[in-house]
Design a protein around this motif. Structure first.
Motif: not given
Length: 145
Positions: A128-138
């Protein structure tokens, strides 16, 4: 040299916006989950929200210093690429750095209900964290001047 994530997100006038923005990232990630695993995440998140005291927002605020520090080394090496892409390019390291924060908190919490919810979801947390990385980074990139 660019501002460190921790300096930007913890700056007193910016911190409330950072907490709200990151809580929105969590909400959006949870709402997009599907299937049996998604149902488990949604149920766990609903349980966390029922813990009272605006639990998710307050937990995000409490953990922000550690999360920001965990992101600092990644920010320092991002170069010109978008931060979400930079995090997604090294998913194992980025997810491990962020989960180390929540693992430490769960291991030392006095909030038994929160620890139980976290424990029930931890097995799939890295995915779940891996999947969220692009949104988190943005989101982080929008917050750092």
């Amino acid at each position: 040299m660019s501002t460190a994530v921790s300096d930007a997100l913890l700056e007193p006038t910016r911190r409330p916006v950072a907490v709200a923005t990151l809580t929105d990232v969590i909400d959006a990630e949870v709402s997009e989950k599907s299937g049996l695993g998604g149902a488990a995440v949604k149920a766990g998140y609903a349980a966390a929200k029922k813990l009272g005291g605006n639990f998710v927002t307050s937990a995000t605020d409490r953990l922000l210093p550690q999360f920001a520090s965990a992101l600092d080394p990644f920010w320092a090496t991002k170069g010109e690429q978008p931060f979400g892409a930079h995090l997604a390019a090294q998913p194992e390291a980025a997810a491990d750095a962020l989960l180390a924060v929540t693992d430490a908190k769960a291991a030392n919490t006095s909030h038994g209900s929160a620890a139980k919810v976290y424990g029930s979801l931890r097995g799939k947390a890295k995915d779940h964290v891996v999947a969220a990385l692009p949104r988190l980074g943005a989101a982080v990139e929008r917050l750092v001047p």
